[in-house]
Design an enzyme around this catalytic site. Structure first.
Site, mmCIF file in Angstrom:
data_model
loop_
_atom_site.group_PDB
_atom_site.id
_atom_site.type_symbol
_atom_site.label_atom_id
_atom_site.label_comp_id
_atom_site.label_asym_id
_atom_site.label_seq_id
_atom_site.Cartn_x
_atom_site.Cartn_y
_atom_site.Cartn_z
ATOM 1 N N LYS A 38 0.845 -1.205 0.000
ATOM 2 C CA LYS A 38 0.000 0.000 0.000
ATOM 3 C C LYS A 38 0.879 1.253 0.000
ATOM 4 O O LYS A 38 1.926 1.284 0.662
ATOM 5 C CB LYS A 38 -0.920 -0.022 1.229
ATOM 6 C CG LYS A 38 -1.950 1.100 1.254
ATOM 7 C CD LYS A 38 -2.876 0.954 2.461
ATOM 8 C CE LYS A 38 -3.876 2.098 2.558
ATOM 9 N NZ LYS A 38 -4.790 1.968 3.708
ATOM 10 N N SER A 50 -9.638 2.297 2.990
ATOM 11 C CA SER A 50 -8.724 2.962 2.080
ATOM 12 C C SER A 50 -7.780 2.010 1.365
ATOM 13 O O SER A 50 -7.108 2.368 0.408
ATOM 14 C CB SER A 50 -7.902 3.993 2.851
ATOM 15 O OG SER A 50 -7.100 3.356 3.845
ATOM 16 N N SER A 89 -10.080 -0.227 7.216
ATOM 17 C CA SER A 89 -9.522 -0.038 5.874
ATOM 18 C C SER A 89 -8.851 -1.257 5.269
ATOM 19 O O SER A 89 -8.463 -1.222 4.106
ATOM 20 C CB SER A 89 -8.525 1.133 5.880
ATOM 21 O OG SER A 89 -9.193 2.338 6.100
#
Length: 485
Positions: A79, A154, A178
C-alpha cells in the site's frame, strides 16, 4: 490456471523442487498487471527493474540453500502509505506525488529479510481517508467483481490487486476498517492485527492511536504466513508491543469444538442488508455444525463508535498532517509571495477535499473551548467501547458479525454524501477503538458481489481468530470463487 491459484505453501514446495523459478512468479505478476490493471487501476508505481534483478538473485541462491523461508521469492504489493526506499510513495495524494523515501518501513525490511519480492506500490484513498478509493488524487480503483463498483477503502487497491490475481498477497493499513472492508467488498481475506502487534515505523500516519498494518491474501493460511513475517516488537516504534509472536500456523487446526462465539445484536440491527444478515446466520450454522456454540450479546456503546472515531481520528490527522507544509519534501506551490502564503497555497493545492474536511474537523475538536466537549469526551467514550469488548471476552472466545452492512456500492453513488460514506465503517470501527484484532473472510454473495464475515478476538489472540476463520474457510468454498475480468 495461474501460479497464484496455489497457496503460498504449495508455491514454496514448487520452488524447493525447482519446478518453478522466482522469475516466473514475478513475470506472472507483471503479465497479469499488464492484462487487467488498465481496467482495475490498482497499482500506482511498479518496481520492475529491481524486482527482476532480485528474482534472478534469488533463483541463483536456490541452488546454494538447503532451507529458505515460506515468503522466499513471493511477489507482494505494498500500500502506498508504507514507505519504500527509492520507490515513490504518494499516499494517493498530490501532496506527495514526487516523494522518494530514503528508508524502508520496518514491515518492508522484514519482508526483504524474508526474501519476498516487492512488485510495486498500490493505490489508496488519499492519506488513508475514505471507504471507497474514490478519494485517491491519482486514479480510481475499481472492484474486479464489477468494474462499476468500488473496491472499498482505504486499502481498496490492495484488496483489488489480490482479488484480480495481480499479486498473491498485499499489505494494507487499517485505521477504522480499511483492510477488512475492502477485503469484504473484493472477496478476499484481510486481517487487522492487535494494535502494537506490527510496527508502524514507516507508515505515513493518519491517526496514530488507531493505524495498524496488516495482510490481505486469498486464503487464511497465507494470511497467517504474512502476519508471522511482519509481526514483533520494533525499537523504532514505541507503540509496538514487546509480546511473544506465536506460531500462527499451528492454530490452523480446523477444530472449533467447544468454542464460544458472541454475536452482538447491534451488528445485525437496522441498516444491515438482509442478505448480509442471512450470510452471517448461515456462517454461524457452519460453525455450529463443527462444534462451536453461539449466543446473542450486546455491545451497548457501539452506537457511539462512529462519532467517537471521526472525532479522534480527525484530531490526530490534524496534528499528523501539519508536517506537510511544502518546506522539506512533497508538493510546494509556485504561487506564493511570502512564507505564510506558501503554507496556505501548498496545503490548498496538495490536499483533496476529504483530507481538508477531516483536518478542519480535527482542528476544531482540539481547539480551545471545544477540547473538553469533543476530544476529551470522545476519549472517555472510547474507554467505554473498549470495556464492552472486555466484558464480552470474559465469557466468549470470539465475536462474529458482518464486516460491512452492504455489498460494494457503485462508483459515484456516495461520493457527495460524506455521512453515508462514513457509515460504511460502522461495523469495523469499534475494533480499532478497542485495539483488538479482527479478520474478514468471504462468506457468501449478493447478486454476484462478495460478502464478508468479521471475526474479532481478544488482545494479541490472533491465533484464535485464525483458528475460527480457517475452520469456516475449510467448510465452505466462498474463497475459491474468482472474478472474471
Amino acid at each position: 490456471m495461474s501460479l497464484f491459484d496455489h497457496k503460498m505453501s504449495e508455491l514454496h514446495g514448487l520452488l524447493h523442487k525447482k519446478e518453478v523459478r522466482v522469475e516466473e512468479l514475478v513475470n506472472e505478476s507483471y503479465k497479469r498487471i499488464g492484462e487487467v490493471d488498465e481496467k482495475v487501476g490498482a497499482f500506482l508505481t511498479l518496481d520492475k527493474e529491481k524486482a527482476h534483478a532480485y528474482a534472478k538473485e534469488l533463483d541463483e541462491a536456490i541452488g546454494t540453500k538447503d532451507e529458505f523461508g515460506l515468503l522466499f521469492g513471493m511477489p507482494i504489493g505494498v500500500k502506498d502509505n508504507i514507505v519504500t526506499k527509492g520507490l515513490r510513495t504518494t499516499c494517493g495524494s498530490k501532496m506527495l506525488d514526487n516523494f522518494n523515501p530514503i528508508y524502508d518501513a520496518t514491515v518492508v525490511e522484514r519482508l526483504r529479510a524474508a526474501e519476498s519480492v516487492t512488485i510495486g506500490k498500490i493505490n489508496m484513498d488519499e492519506f488513508a481517508m475514505g471507504s471507497s478509493n474514490e478519494n485517491s488524487a491519482l486514479k480510481v480503483t475499481r472492484n474486479p467483481w464489477d468494474l462499476d463498483r468500488v473496491p472499498g477503502g482505504s486499502s481498496g487497491g490492495s484488496a483489488a490487486a489480490v482479488a484480480a490475481g495481480e499479486v498473491p498477497f498485499a499489505l494494507g493499513s487499517d485505521t477504522g476498517g480499511s483492510i477488512r472492508q475492502p477485503a469484504a467488498f473484493c472477496g478476499v481475506v484481510g486481517l487487522k492485527p492487535t494494535y502494537g502487534r506490527v510496527s508502524r515505523y514507516g507508515l505515513v500516519a493518519f491517526a496514530s492511536s488507531l493505524d495498524q498494518i496488516g495482510p490481505i491474501t486469498r486464503n487464511v493460511e497465507d494470511n497467517a504466513f504474512l502476519l508471522q513475517a511482519i509481526s514483533g516488537v520494533d525499537k523504532m516504534d514505541a507503540t509496538s508491543a514487546n509480546v511473544e509472536v506465536p506460531d500462527f500456523l499451528s492454530s490452523l487446526t480446523g477444530d472449533v469444538k467447544g468454542l464460544k462465539i458472541a454475536v452482538p445484536k447491534e451488528y445485525l440491527a437496522e441498516g444491515v442488508n438482509e442478505e448480509v444478515r442471512q450470510s452471517v446466520l448461515d456462517a454461524l450454522k457452519v460453525l455450529e455444525a463443527q462444534g462451536a456454540t453461539w449466543e446473542e450479546v450486546s455491545l451497548p456503546h457501539s452506537k457511539y463508535a462512529l462519532a467517537t472515531y471521526y472525532l479522534l481520528s480527525s484530531s490526530e490527522a490534524s496534528a499528523n498532517l501539519a508536517r506537510f507544509d511544502g518546506v522539506r519534501y512533497g508538493h510546494r506551490t509556485d504561487n506564493a509571495e511570502n512564507l505564510i502564503e506558501m503554507y496556505k497555497q501548498t496545503r490548498s493545492e496538495g490536499f483533496g477535499d476529504e483530507v481538508k474536511r477531516r483536518i478542519m474537523l480535527g482542528t476544531f475538536a482540539l481547539s480551545s473551548g471545544y477540547y473538553d466537549a469533543y476530544y476529551k469526551k470522545a476519549q472517555q467514550v472510547r474507554t467505554l467501547i473498549k470495556k464492552d469488548f472486555e466484558d464480552v471476552f470474559e465469557k466468549y472466545d470470539v465475536i462474529v458479525g458482518p464486516t460491512t452492512p452492504t455489498p460494494a456500492f457503485k462508483i459515484g453513488e456516495n461520493v457527495n454524501d460524506p455521512l453515508t460514506m462514513y457509515a460504511n465503517d460502522i461495523l469495523t470501527i469499534p475494533v480499532n477503538l478497542a485495539g483488538v484484532p479482527g479478520i474478514s473472510v468471504p462468506c457468501g454473495f449478493s447478486n454476484g458481489l462478495p460478502l464478508g464475515l468479521q471475526i474479532i478476538g481478544k488482545h494479541f489472540d490472533e491465533s484464535t481468530v485464525y483458528r475460527v476463520a480457517h475452520a469456516f474457510e475449510q467448510a465452505t468454498d466462498h474463497h475459491k470463487q474468482k472474478p472474471t475480468l
